[in-house]
Design a protein around this motif. Structure first.
Motif, short mmCIF file in Angstrom:
data_model
loop_
_atom_site.label_atom_id
_atom_site.label_comp_id
_atom_site.label_asym_id
_atom_site.label_seq_id
_atom_site.Cartn_x
_atom_site.Cartn_y
_atom_site.Cartn_z
N LEU A 253 29.69 -161.72 61.97
CA LEU A 253 29.66 -161.71 60.50
C LEU A 253 28.50 -160.84 60.04
N ASP A 254 28.82 -159.85 59.21
CA ASP A 254 27.83 -158.88 58.74
C ASP A 254 27.95 -158.79 57.22
N LEU A 255 26.95 -159.31 56.50
CA LEU A 255 26.95 -159.31 55.04
C LEU A 255 25.78 -158.47 54.53
N GLN A 256 26.09 -157.43 53.78
CA GLN A 256 25.05 -156.62 53.14
C GLN A 256 25.31 -156.67 51.64
N ILE A 257 24.47 -157.42 50.94
CA ILE A 257 24.67 -157.67 49.52
C ILE A 257 23.54 -156.99 48.75
N ILE A 258 23.87 -155.97 48.00
CA ILE A 258 22.87 -155.25 47.21
C ILE A 258 23.13 -155.52 45.74
N ASN A 259 22.14 -155.22 44.90
CA ASN A 259 22.26 -155.59 43.49
C ASN A 259 23.12 -154.62 42.71
N PRO B 117 24.26 -152.77 38.89
CA PRO B 117 23.48 -152.09 37.86
C PRO B 117 22.94 -153.01 36.78
N THR B 118 23.53 -154.19 36.61
CA THR B 118 23.07 -155.17 35.62
C THR B 118 22.09 -156.12 36.31
N PRO B 119 21.74 -157.29 35.87
CA PRO B 119 20.52 -158.03 36.23
C PRO B 119 19.95 -157.78 37.62
N THR B 120 18.74 -157.27 37.69
CA THR B 120 18.14 -156.88 38.96
C THR B 120 17.46 -158.04 39.67
N ASP B 121 17.30 -159.16 39.01
CA ASP B 121 16.63 -160.30 39.64
C ASP B 121 17.63 -161.32 40.17
N CYS B 122 18.87 -160.90 40.32
CA CYS B 122 19.94 -161.82 40.73
C CYS B 122 19.98 -161.93 42.24
N CYS B 123 20.09 -163.14 42.76
CA CYS B 123 20.23 -163.38 44.20
C CYS B 123 21.35 -164.38 44.44
N LEU C 149 25.26 -162.56 63.80
CA LEU C 149 25.15 -162.84 62.37
C LEU C 149 24.11 -161.89 61.78
N LYS C 150 24.57 -161.06 60.81
CA LYS C 150 23.69 -160.09 60.15
C LYS C 150 23.73 -160.34 58.65
N ILE C 151 22.56 -160.54 58.07
CA ILE C 151 22.45 -160.83 56.63
C ILE C 151 21.39 -159.92 56.04
N GLU C 152 21.77 -159.18 55.00
CA GLU C 152 20.82 -158.24 54.40
C GLU C 152 21.01 -158.18 52.89
N GLY C 153 19.90 -158.11 52.17
CA GLY C 153 19.97 -157.84 50.75
C GLY C 153 19.59 -159.00 49.86
N HIS C 154 20.21 -159.08 48.69
CA HIS C 154 19.87 -160.05 47.66
C HIS C 154 20.52 -161.40 47.96
N ARG D 138 20.24 -160.99 62.59
CA ARG D 138 19.52 -159.99 61.80
C ARG D 138 19.30 -160.56 60.40
N LEU D 139 18.06 -160.62 59.98
CA LEU D 139 17.70 -161.07 58.64
C LEU D 139 16.83 -159.98 58.01
N GLU D 140 17.39 -159.25 57.03
CA GLU D 140 16.69 -158.11 56.48
C GLU D 140 16.65 -158.18 54.96
N ARG D 141 15.42 -158.15 54.44
CA ARG D 141 15.18 -158.07 52.98
C ARG D 141 15.81 -159.24 52.21
N ILE D 142 15.89 -160.37 52.84
CA ILE D 142 16.43 -161.54 52.15
C ILE D 142 15.28 -162.38 51.60
N THR D 143 15.62 -163.41 50.84
CA THR D 143 14.63 -164.32 50.26
C THR D 143 14.74 -165.68 50.94
N PHE D 144 13.61 -166.22 51.36
CA PHE D 144 13.58 -167.55 51.96
C PHE D 144 13.25 -168.58 50.89
N ALA D 145 14.05 -169.64 50.83
CA ALA D 145 13.87 -170.64 49.78
C ALA D 145 12.55 -171.37 49.91
N ASN D 146 12.10 -171.62 51.13
CA ASN D 146 10.83 -172.34 51.34
C ASN D 146 10.26 -171.96 52.69
#
Length: 403
Positions: A133-139, A141-147, A163-168, A188-196
């Motif tokens: 599973l390879d998910l690359q989720i980028i933002n 053109p509208t709200p840039t703070d969306c995750c 398992l590859k996860i990248e982006g917002h 692979r965990l790239e440029r993601i946000t960790f909740a805690n």
């Protein structure tokens, strides 16, 4: 007579073309499906126009590769382009008939989170044999703070190997759940946000056979991350000013980049580490020294200087004499981005003087450097402990000198 010969050649050519077409037609569906699996999904779907035989073959391919970058774009309306792609994905998932979906890759501009949720729900419900599973989720053109919060259903895909996860994406696995990724070997965990601060530790605890981890952290929360994986063999880490603790006794390959020298904590020795790639930026020389001291069986070291702007005044400190040090096994040493600064010269000189079985040292001089031939002349006079060591220097304008 000539016309007769020409007619015979035409008939022969037609017969050969017919034989070629028959050969393709005679191939079994399983082989044709395998061929289609080597293409992107969009290309595989285009083959459905060839004939009625090919019309539905793509729907049985156990692999979906859906990339928004390969989809037609409307220059005047980017949001419309994304919506068009969303409709396309829904149709592909609805028509897909493969009994087992083993590989799923999605690159998508985050426009509607509900679309993503529905796609993943469809995927995790039907694809019981999903292996990659390879998910690359980028933002968008509208709200840039969306995750987008990664659905927990993914952690129930208990046959995942990659398992590859990248982006917002927000990663927030629950430690109280019964998730178990028993077959996951590559993460692979790239440029993601960790909740805690416990998100990474919790996720890694689900992976009892993990062997390959890539972690690129650009989240600005002041978390201390810990990588404790006894089975890990390959680790690539890139992060900013985080505190990172590593406990990976089986590690064989380590690719490391950090911004500051105080970020890395190793409570363990890397007895199995044979290859180290170190991104050097002028601030983290002490980290390199610590890693070299904790890896007595290193064979290959690549130091890649990536500093921008003014470099700190640094000093290379020779480690204490140790008969079991890295110099007992080091065979190959590379230094990329060399500028001839004092600490760089001292470091290279130390390697040449002490490495017992070194066979190759390659120095790539920074392309803006004015040192030119003086680098080779300076380094070539340093004593070498290994009589088989080949020293080569490559300059920014592309030629090599060897001795």
């Amino acid at each position: 007579m000539a016309n007769s010969s020409k007619s015979k050649r035409q008939k022969l050519n037609c017969r050969e073309e017919t034989v070629g077409a028959d050969r393709i037609s005679d191939l079994p569906d399983c082989l044709l499906i395998h061929i289609l699996s080597l293409l992107r999904t969009k290309q595989a779907i285009q083959t459905s126009r060839l004939s009625s035989r090919w019309k539905l073959l793509w729907t049985y391919v156990p692999k979906l590769n859906l990339d928004i970058d390969s989809f037609p774009k409307f220059e005047c309306d980017k949001v419309a382009s994304i919506i068009n792609f969303e409709c396309y994905v829904f149709k592909v998932l609805a028509k897909h008939k493969a009994k087992y979906l083993r590989n799923f890759r999605l690159k998508y501009n985050l426009n509607h989170q509900k679309c993503l949720d529905r796609w993943i729900s469809t995927l995790t419900t039907s694809a019981l044999n999903l292996q990659e599973l390879d998910l690359q989720i980028i933002n968008c053109p509208t709200p840039t703070d969306c995750c987008w919060k990664l659905p927990h259903s993914i952690f129930y895909c208990n046959k995942l190997v990659v398992l590859k996860i990248e982006g917002h994406i927000v990663l927030d696995p629950s430690s109280s759940s019964s998730f178990q990724l028993n077959t996951l070997k590559i993460l692979r965990l790239e440029r993601i946000t960790f909740a805690n601060r416990d998100s990474l530790v919790t996720l890694l605890s689900f992976c009892p056979v993990l062997e390959d981890l890539t972690l690129k952290i650009y989240d600005y929360k002041e978390f201390k991350f810990k990588i404790c994986v006894p089975t890990l063999k390959r680790l690539s880490v890139s992060y900013l000013n985080k505190k990172l603790e590593i406990d990976t006794p089986s590690l064989e390959y380590f690719d490391f980049e950090c911004q500051r020298s105080y970020g890395l904590i190793c409570p363990t020795r890397f007895q199995n580490l044979v290859c180290l790639v170190f991104k050097y930026n002028g601030h983290n020389l002490s980290v390199l020294e610590a890693l070299l001291l904790r890896a007595p069986n290193l064979r290959v070291v690549l130091v890649d200087k990536i500093a921008k702007g003014r470099t700190q005044k640094l000093y290379w400190t020779e480690p204490p004499n140790d008969p079991n040090s890295l110099l007992s096994h080091l065979t190959t040493f590379y230094f990329r981005g060399y500028k001839g600064l004092k600490h760089e010269v001292d470091f290279v000189k130390f390697i040449l003087k002490e490495a017992r079985v070194l066979t190759a040292m390659r120095i790539e001089v920074h392309h803006h450097s004015t040192l030119k031939k003086s680098v080779f002349e300076e380094l070539s006079i340093f004593p070498r402990r290994s009589s088989t060591c080949l020293l080569s220097v490559k300059y920014g304008y592309g030629f090599d000198i060897s001795l």
